[in-house]
Design a protein around this motif. Structure first.
Motif, mmCIF file in Angstrom:
data_model
loop_
_atom_site.group_PDB
_atom_site.id
_atom_site.type_symbol
_atom_site.label_atom_id
_atom_site.label_comp_id
_atom_site.label_asym_id
_atom_site.label_seq_id
_atom_site.Cartn_x
_atom_site.Cartn_y
_atom_site.Cartn_z
ATOM 1 N N ILE A 40 1.149 -1.262 0.195
ATOM 2 C CA ILE A 40 -0.125 0.441 0.324
ATOM 3 C C ILE A 40 0.682 1.290 0.164
ATOM 4 O O ILE A 40 2.307 1.019 0.349
ATOM 5 N N GLU A 41 0.076 2.463 -1.258
ATOM 6 C CA GLU A 41 0.905 3.738 -1.084
ATOM 7 C C GLU A 41 1.637 3.837 0.633
ATOM 8 O O GLU A 41 3.085 4.554 0.728
ATOM 9 N N LYS A 42 1.010 3.908 1.680
ATOM 10 C CA LYS A 42 1.625 4.007 2.944
ATOM 11 C C LYS A 42 2.772 4.008 2.988
ATOM 12 O O LYS A 42 3.550 4.685 4.208
ATOM 13 N N ASN A 43 3.325 2.720 3.004
ATOM 14 C CA ASN A 43 4.564 2.546 2.949
ATOM 15 C C ASN A 43 5.901 2.105 1.999
ATOM 16 O O ASN A 43 6.581 1.901 1.649
ATOM 17 N N MET A 44 5.468 3.319 1.249
ATOM 18 C CA MET A 44 6.446 3.749 0.269
ATOM 19 C C MET A 44 7.698 4.039 0.479
ATOM 20 O O MET A 44 8.813 3.874 -0.270
ATOM 21 N N ASP A 45 8.510 4.555 1.466
ATOM 22 C CA ASP A 45 9.560 4.270 2.591
ATOM 23 C C ASP A 45 10.331 3.064 1.994
ATOM 24 O O ASP A 45 11.410 3.003 1.495
ATOM 25 N N TYR A 46 9.398 2.258 2.543
ATOM 26 C CA TYR A 46 10.104 0.607 3.280
ATOM 27 C C TYR A 46 10.094 0.368 1.221
ATOM 28 O O TYR A 46 11.119 -0.475 1.064
ATOM 29 N N MET A 47 9.252 0.699 0.633
ATOM 30 C CA MET A 47 9.222 0.039 -0.943
ATOM 31 C C MET A 47 9.888 0.965 -1.722
ATOM 32 O O MET A 47 10.880 0.125 -2.333
ATOM 33 N N LEU A 48 10.740 2.237 -1.567
ATOM 34 C CA LEU A 48 12.028 2.670 -2.264
ATOM 35 C C LEU A 48 12.815 1.960 -1.594
ATOM 36 O O LEU A 48 13.819 1.397 -2.438
ATOM 37 N N TRP A 49 13.320 1.930 -0.886
ATOM 38 C CA TRP A 49 14.781 1.538 -0.091
ATOM 39 C C TRP A 49 14.917 -0.162 -0.456
ATOM 40 O O TRP A 49 15.757 -0.763 -1.162
ATOM 41 N N ARG A 50 13.728 -0.780 -0.607
ATOM 42 C CA ARG A 50 13.296 -2.348 -1.667
ATOM 43 C C ARG A 50 13.885 -2.472 -3.049
ATOM 44 O O ARG A 50 14.441 -3.033 -3.132
ATOM 45 N N LYS A 51 13.086 -1.034 -3.460
ATOM 46 C CA LYS A 51 13.772 -1.077 -4.967
ATOM 47 C C LYS A 51 15.377 -0.609 -4.861
ATOM 48 O O LYS A 51 16.177 -1.688 -6.105
ATOM 49 N N PHE A 202 15.805 -1.362 12.027
ATOM 50 C CA PHE A 202 15.131 -1.852 11.207
ATOM 51 C C PHE A 202 14.188 -1.583 10.220
ATOM 52 O O PHE A 202 13.575 -1.048 9.338
ATOM 53 N N ILE A 203 13.350 -0.727 12.087
ATOM 54 C CA ILE A 203 11.470 -0.908 11.494
ATOM 55 C C ILE A 203 11.676 1.077 10.507
ATOM 56 O O ILE A 203 12.453 1.853 11.172
ATOM 57 N N PHE A 204 11.268 0.590 9.171
ATOM 58 C CA PHE A 204 10.692 2.339 8.625
ATOM 59 C C PHE A 204 9.861 2.711 9.735
ATOM 60 O O PHE A 204 8.692 2.456 9.384
ATOM 61 N N PRO A 205 9.580 4.769 9.467
ATOM 62 C CA PRO A 205 8.260 5.419 9.927
ATOM 63 C C PRO A 205 7.198 4.588 9.753
ATOM 64 O O PRO A 205 5.999 4.414 10.939
ATOM 65 N N SER A 206 6.675 4.146 8.888
ATOM 66 C CA SER A 206 5.700 3.615 8.210
ATOM 67 C C SER A 206 4.874 2.784 8.484
ATOM 68 O O SER A 206 4.001 1.972 8.590
ATOM 69 N N PHE A 207 5.794 1.935 9.517
ATOM 70 C CA PHE A 207 4.920 0.558 10.164
ATOM 71 C C PHE A 207 5.918 0.479 11.889
ATOM 72 O O PHE A 207 5.745 0.103 12.226
ATOM 73 N N GLU A 208 6.378 1.719 12.157
ATOM 74 C CA GLU A 208 6.188 1.949 13.562
ATOM 75 C C GLU A 208 5.201 1.528 14.793
ATOM 76 O O GLU A 208 5.545 1.027 15.624
#
Length: 230
Positions: A40-51, A202-208
């Motif tokens: 989902i879009e709110k986890n963009m920080d994590y998705m961009l890092w994984r990319k 290791f947890i991104f802000p959108s998953f805190e």
């Protein structure tokens, strides 16, 4: 975790495996395989890092999916095919079903567990009532290991204890028509502090919100959707 440097093959395999444990999928396209995932879009920080991590292996396509009415916007991560993905696929899939490969469990570390928890973990309140009518609300993290067999869950329970020093309990979940009894892993209460302390970096802000959203009085969480899913 945040920085991306030149990685050797072992590190690349570690990340592929970590991303595949949870929401990721490796499928065959032609002679080789590729990695795919939707978030989902709110986890963009994590998705961009994984990319950014996966771009150490191949170029990565990253695009929004068609948004359905009353649904959150999702994005699809899709790599190109590569022999490295084929190698992981051949060890982590059996007759099209995702399995736990004992060899790759040797790569288990706190970052891998944090990635898995962000992808496919959740946290729920465990409320204990006492005779004097007081209560204590403690959080119970879990991993949605429903796609894995009881034997695979037992292997995971053992490796988390041996390598990370934390204890998970195997709990029955739903019963699937196709696969039968499903299981999840619940973190033992005595391991909570060690678990949070070591995955937190290791947890991104959108998953805190998955760290401890229940550290507040019960009267403030009643009526809320207090069980957050991955």
């Amino acid at each position: 975790m945040r920085g991306v440097e030149t990685m050797d093959e072992k590190e690349k395999i570690k990340y592929i495996v970590a991303f595949t444990y949870g929401d990721g999928y490796i499928g065959q396209h032609g002679k080789e395989c590729r990695f795919e995932a939707n978030n989902i879009e709110k986890n963009m920080d994590y998705m961009l890092w994984r990319k950014e991590i996966l771009e150490n292996i191949t170029p990565v396509n990253f695009n929004p999916n068609i948004k359905l009415e009353n649904h959150q916007q999702t994005y699809k991560t899709c790599t190109r095919t590569h022999p490295m993905y084929t190698k992981v696929h051949n060890r982590m899939y059996l007759m099209g079903k995702k399995v736990i490969d004992p060899h790759y469990l040797k790569l288990m570390d706190w970052e891998t567990l944090a990635i898995w928890y962000m992808d496919d973990g959740s946290i729920r309140p465990n409320i204990r009532y006492y005779k004097d009518k007081t209560y204590h609300c403690t959080p119970t993290p879990n991993l949605a290991t429903c796609c894995f067999s009881y034997g695979d869950n037992f292997l995971l329970k053992q490796i988390f204890k041996q390598k990370l020093g934390i204890e998970f309990n195997i709990a029955k979940h739903a019963v699937s028509i196709n696969t039968g009894q499903q299981y999840i892993l619940n973190l033992a209460s005595g391991s909570f502090d060690r678990f949070i302390e070591n995955i937190k970096p290791f947890i991104f802000p959108s998953f805190e919100y998955k760290l401890n959203p229940y550290d507040r009085p019960l009267d403030k969480i009643q009526g809320e959707d207090i069980v957050r899913t991955a």
